[in-house]
Write a protein that holds these residues in place. Structure first.
Motif, PDB file in Angstrom:
ATOM      1  N   PHE A 197       0.804  -1.221   0.000  1.00  0.00           N
ATOM      2  CA  PHE A 197       0.000   0.000   0.000  1.00  0.00           C
ATOM      3  C   PHE A 197       0.839   1.275   0.000  1.00  0.00           C
ATOM      4  N   PHE A 198       1.872   1.321   0.850  1.00  0.00           N
ATOM      5  CA  PHE A 198       2.562   2.594   1.073  1.00  0.00           C
ATOM      6  C   PHE A 198       3.727   2.856   0.107  1.00  0.00           C
ATOM      7  N   SER A 199       4.130   1.823  -0.651  1.00  0.00           N
ATOM      8  CA  SER A 199       5.238   2.022  -1.609  1.00  0.00           C
ATOM      9  C   SER A 199       4.920   3.128  -2.593  1.00  0.00           C
ATOM     10  N   ARG A 200       3.619   3.263  -2.938  1.00  0.00           N
ATOM     11  CA  ARG A 200       3.226   4.233  -3.973  1.00  0.00           C
ATOM     12  C   ARG A 200       3.542   5.678  -3.586  1.00  0.00           C
ATOM     13  N   PHE A 201       3.723   5.942  -2.286  1.00  0.00           N
ATOM     14  CA  PHE A 201       3.973   7.327  -1.863  1.00  0.00           C
ATOM     15  C   PHE A 201       5.442   7.742  -2.055  1.00  0.00           C
ATOM     16  N   GLN A 202       6.279   6.751  -2.362  1.00  0.00           N
ATOM     17  CA  GLN A 202       7.678   7.012  -2.741  1.00  0.00           C
ATOM     18  C   GLN A 202       8.420   7.910  -1.768  1.00  0.00           C
ATOM     19  N   LYS A 203       8.267   7.602  -0.482  1.00  0.00           N
ATOM     20  CA  LYS A 203       9.116   8.296   0.493  1.00  0.00           C
ATOM     21  C   LYS A 203       9.478   7.320   1.610  1.00  0.00           C
ATOM     22  N   ASN A 204      10.593   7.596   2.246  1.00  0.00           N
ATOM     23  CA  ASN A 204      10.987   6.760   3.380  1.00  0.00           C
ATOM     24  C   ASN A 204      10.001   7.013   4.509  1.00  0.00           C
ATOM     25  N   ILE A 208       0.127  -5.041  21.106  1.00  0.00           N
ATOM     26  CA  ILE A 208       1.567  -4.926  20.880  1.00  0.00           C
ATOM     27  C   ILE A 208       1.746  -3.885  19.779  1.00  0.00           C
ATOM     28  N   ALA A 209       2.881  -3.171  19.798  1.00  0.00           N
ATOM     29  CA  ALA A 209       3.135  -2.203  18.724  1.00  0.00           C
ATOM     30  C   ALA A 209       4.137  -2.790  17.738  1.00  0.00           C
ATOM     31  N   ASN A 210       3.936  -2.499  16.464  1.00  0.00           N
ATOM     32  CA  ASN A 210       4.941  -2.919  15.488  1.00  0.00           C
ATOM     33  C   ASN A 210       5.150  -1.835  14.444  1.00  0.00           C
ATOM     34  N   ILE A 211       6.367  -1.835  13.889  1.00  0.00           N
ATOM     35  CA  ILE A 211       6.699  -0.829  12.865  1.00  0.00           C
ATOM     36  C   ILE A 211       7.114  -1.511  11.569  1.00  0.00           C
ATOM     37  N   THR A 212       6.815  -0.830  10.464  1.00  0.00           N
ATOM     38  CA  THR A 212       7.293  -1.261   9.151  1.00  0.00           C
ATOM     39  C   THR A 212       8.000  -0.070   8.520  1.00  0.00           C
ATOM     40  N   TYR A 213       9.257  -0.269   8.133  1.00  0.00           N
ATOM     41  CA  TYR A 213       9.976   0.768   7.402  1.00  0.00           C
ATOM     42  C   TYR A 213       9.777   0.521   5.905  1.00  0.00           C
ATOM     43  N   ILE A 214       9.230   1.533   5.209  1.00  0.00           N
ATOM     44  CA  ILE A 214       9.025   1.445   3.759  1.00  0.00           C
ATOM     45  C   ILE A 214      10.050   2.352   3.080  1.00  0.00           C
ATOM     46  N   PRO A 215      10.926   1.778   2.238  1.00  0.00           N
ATOM     47  CA  PRO A 215      11.906   2.625   1.556  1.00  0.00           C
ATOM     48  C   PRO A 215      11.266   3.373   0.381  1.00  0.00           C
ATOM     49  N   SER A 216      11.804   4.540   0.058  1.00  0.00           N
ATOM     50  CA  SER A 216      11.182   5.366  -0.992  1.00  0.00           C
ATOM     51  C   SER A 216      11.158   4.659  -2.340  1.00  0.00           C
ATOM     52  N   ASP A 217      12.133   3.753  -2.579  1.00  0.00           N
ATOM     53  CA  ASP A 217      12.146   3.062  -3.884  1.00  0.00           C
ATOM     54  C   ASP A 217      11.264   1.807  -3.889  1.00  0.00           C
ATOM     55  N   GLY A 218      10.602   1.498  -2.773  1.00  0.00           N
ATOM     56  CA  GLY A 218       9.661   0.379  -2.712  1.00  0.00           C
ATOM     57  C   GLY A 218      10.317  -1.002  -2.822  1.00  0.00           C
ATOM     58  N   ASP A 219      11.642  -1.070  -2.650  1.00  0.00           N
ATOM     59  CA  ASP A 219      12.346  -2.355  -2.780  1.00  0.00           C
ATOM     60  C   ASP A 219      11.954  -3.299  -1.627  1.00  0.00           C
ATOM     61  N   ARG A 220      11.304  -4.415  -1.988  1.00  0.00           N
ATOM     62  CA  ARG A 220      10.813  -5.376  -0.985  1.00  0.00           C
ATOM     63  C   ARG A 220      11.924  -5.852  -0.049  1.00  0.00           C
ATOM     64  N   MET A 221      13.135  -5.985  -0.591  1.00  0.00           N
ATOM     65  CA  MET A 221      14.243  -6.504   0.211  1.00  0.00           C
ATOM     66  C   MET A 221      14.728  -5.497   1.248  1.00  0.00           C
ATOM     67  N   LYS A 222      14.382  -4.224   1.057  1.00  0.00           N
ATOM     68  CA  LYS A 222      14.845  -3.204   2.020  1.00  0.00           C
ATOM     69  C   LYS A 222      13.823  -2.927   3.119  1.00  0.00           C
ATOM     70  N   VAL A 223      12.630  -3.516   2.991  1.00  0.00           N
ATOM     71  CA  VAL A 223      11.603  -3.292   4.011  1.00  0.00           C
ATOM     72  C   VAL A 223      12.075  -3.925   5.317  1.00  0.00           C
ATOM     73  N   LYS A 224      11.882  -3.208   6.417  1.00  0.00           N
ATOM     74  CA  LYS A 224      12.229  -3.771   7.730  1.00  0.00           C
ATOM     75  C   LYS A 224      10.980  -3.690   8.594  1.00  0.00           C
ATOM     76  N   ALA A 225      10.719  -4.709   9.369  1.00  0.00           N
ATOM     77  CA  ALA A 225       9.517  -4.668  10.211  1.00  0.00           C
ATOM     78  C   ALA A 225       9.654  -5.623  11.379  1.00  0.00           C
ATOM     79  N   PHE A 226       9.163  -5.197  12.521  1.00  0.00           N
ATOM     80  CA  PHE A 226       9.211  -6.054  13.714  1.00  0.00           C
ATOM     81  C   PHE A 226       8.363  -5.433  14.823  1.00  0.00           C
ATOM     82  N   ASP A 227       8.065  -6.225  15.827  1.00  0.00           N
ATOM     83  CA  ASP A 227       7.357  -5.711  17.002  1.00  0.00           C
ATOM     84  C   ASP A 227       8.330  -4.855  17.811  1.00  0.00           C
ATOM     85  N   THR A 228       7.848  -3.710  18.291  1.00  0.00           N
ATOM     86  CA  THR A 228       8.729  -2.832  19.067  1.00  0.00           C
ATOM     87  C   THR A 228       8.581  -3.063  20.575  1.00  0.00           C
TER      88      THR A 228
END
Ligand SMILES: Nc1ncnc2c1ncn2[C@@H]1O[C@H](COP(=O)(O)OP(=O)(O)O)[C@@H](O)[C@H]1O
Ligand SMILES: [Mg+2]
Length: 396
Positions: free
Chosen positions: A173-180, A189-209
């Motif tokens: 969903f969020f890759s389309r916004f093209q920003k970090n 529980i809280a969790n975060i997903t880092y979406i890179p501006s280039d939308g590269d699936r391999m650069k996504v980071k996510a885990f429970d905080t």
């Protein structure tokens, strides 16, 4: 084999169902979906929340507590929940003047009653496990709609944590916004997903905080006999206790663990809260200060997770989940993240209370299409795997 008609049908109508660790109730979203993978497009056609009664909530909490749970209650709850959810689906369909016959698919996360991502010795073997109940086959039979459930198991069997799974949706969903950007969900529980501006699936980071609403809710129940701190009102009356905050930092080892990682009520449940409460009483910390400190700690663990394990500049932090209604918690987050704007997922066109329900509708659709939907960077799995178990119904 999945139903070939369903695989090829464009514009499918899917109900996503989420019952999270807060045990507040079940969230349902009806979406119309087309395409798949990054080409997935969807339109939300209905949203529905059905709260659990206090008795139902206590029964679920009993199921999850190893000291009070047993196989009988888990087996019963497995069927009971499917019945409650089928009722909720019926209510939603009636609310929108819809018929079950016009719905193609249900995607149901299930209710996690146990989640043990780290391997432990069991009969001489190293075993990890996860259990989501609210049987999808029962749900399929009660609704007459093909149901996909049990999404976490395949990822865990492929060497992952089985969690978090929502990052796949965040990436779609969020890759389309093209920003970090950093997408934050504040459930139990809280969790975060880092979406890179280039939308590269391999650069996504996510885990429970760490904790989301779980510590705040339990403290509210014990100190005020209320289910949660509405808009953070109690916490905002208090001030931070440095002593209690330091105790939390010392006791809680989860935020220091490097990802991939996931957690739950097994870690932030009753034992955790009772030991905290004992210290608060011994140190005579006023009740609003306890709430303030626990809320601040929740915000701190999100920020610490970003600082320690993301390490990339972001343009915005986008919050959703029930905890995003806690304005005091959001204020503390903004103070930790200083110049990075803390926004609400609403700004991006997703309802903050239904993102996870929408996500499990999308995941069910991906399952039917045969598309792998785990992000190995998030779960730690050795390979991408198709997630979910398909429970079909008789063709009419
Ligand atoms: N107005 C509010 N103020 C503070 N907290 C809220 C508010 N509304 C909801 N919450 C919190 O959100 C929780 C439910 O969030 P939810 O995203 O459904 O979590 P889960 O996925 O764990 O069920 C509630 O238990 C409560 O703690
Ligand atoms: Mg919930």
């Amino acid at each position: 084999m999945p139903d070939a008609n369903l695989v090829e049908k464009p514009g499918q109508r899917v109900i996503g169902l989420m019952s999270g660790t807060s045990c507040d109730g079940v969230d349902l979203a009806l979406i119309e979906i087309s395409g798949s993978g990054l080409e997935t497009r969807f339109k939300v056609q209905g949203k529905f929340h059905q709260p659990y009664s206090e008795d139902q909530k206590q029964f679920l909490l009993q199921c999850m507590d190893p000291r009070h749970s047993n196989v009988k209650v888990i087996s019963q709850a497995n069927f009971l929940l499917a019945g409650i959810w089928a009722g909720a689906i019926d209510s939603m369909l009636r609310h929108y003047g819809e018929k079950a016959a016009d719905i193609d698919l249900i995607g149901s996360h299930g209710q996690t009653v146990y989640h043990q991502p780290q391997r432990e010795d069991c009969q001489g073997l190293q075993v990890n496990s996860t259990l989501q109940i609210g049987d999808p086959s029962v749900l399929a039979q009660l609704t007459g709609i093909t149901t996909v459930g049990d999404f976490r198991v395949a990822d865990m069997a492929a060497g992952g944590q089985g969690a978090p799974l929502v990052p796949f949706f965040d990436w779609l969903f969020f890759s389309r916004f093209q920003k970090n950007m950093l997408i934050l969900n504040i459930g139990g529980i809280a969790n975060i997903t880092y979406i890179p501006s280039d939308g590269d699936r391999m650069k996504v980071k996510a885990f429970d905080t760490g904790p989301g609403n779980m510590l705040i809710d339990q403290m509210m129940q014990r100190l005020y006999e209320l289910p949660y701190d509405h808009n953070g009102a109690k916490a905002s009356l208090g001030k931070r206790s440095d002593k209690l905050f330091a105790y939390l930092q010392k006791q809680d080892t989860f935020p220091d663990q490097p990802p991939p990682k996931s957690t739950g009520r097994e870690h932030y449940g009753q034992d955790f809260v009772l030991s905290l409460l004992r210290k608060a009483i011994r140190w005579r910390i006023p009740e609003p200060d306890v709430l303030h400190t626990v809320t601040e700690y929740t915000a701190y663990t999100v920020w610490k997770a970003y600082r320690d394990f993301i390490g990339v500049e972001i343009e915005s932090l986008v919050a959703g989940g029930g905890g995003s209604h806690n304005s005091f918690l959001l204020k503390r987050l903004q103070e930790f993240f200083t110049k990075i704007p803390v926004e609400n997922v609403n700004h991006y066109g997703v309802d903050e209370d239904f993102k996870e329900a929408i996500c499990f509708a999308v995941l069910a659709h991906e399952c039917i299409q045969g598309n792998p939907a785990n992000l190995t960077a998030a779960t730690g799995a050795k390979r991408n795997v198709v997630l979910g178990k398909i429970c079909p119904v008789n063709k009419s």
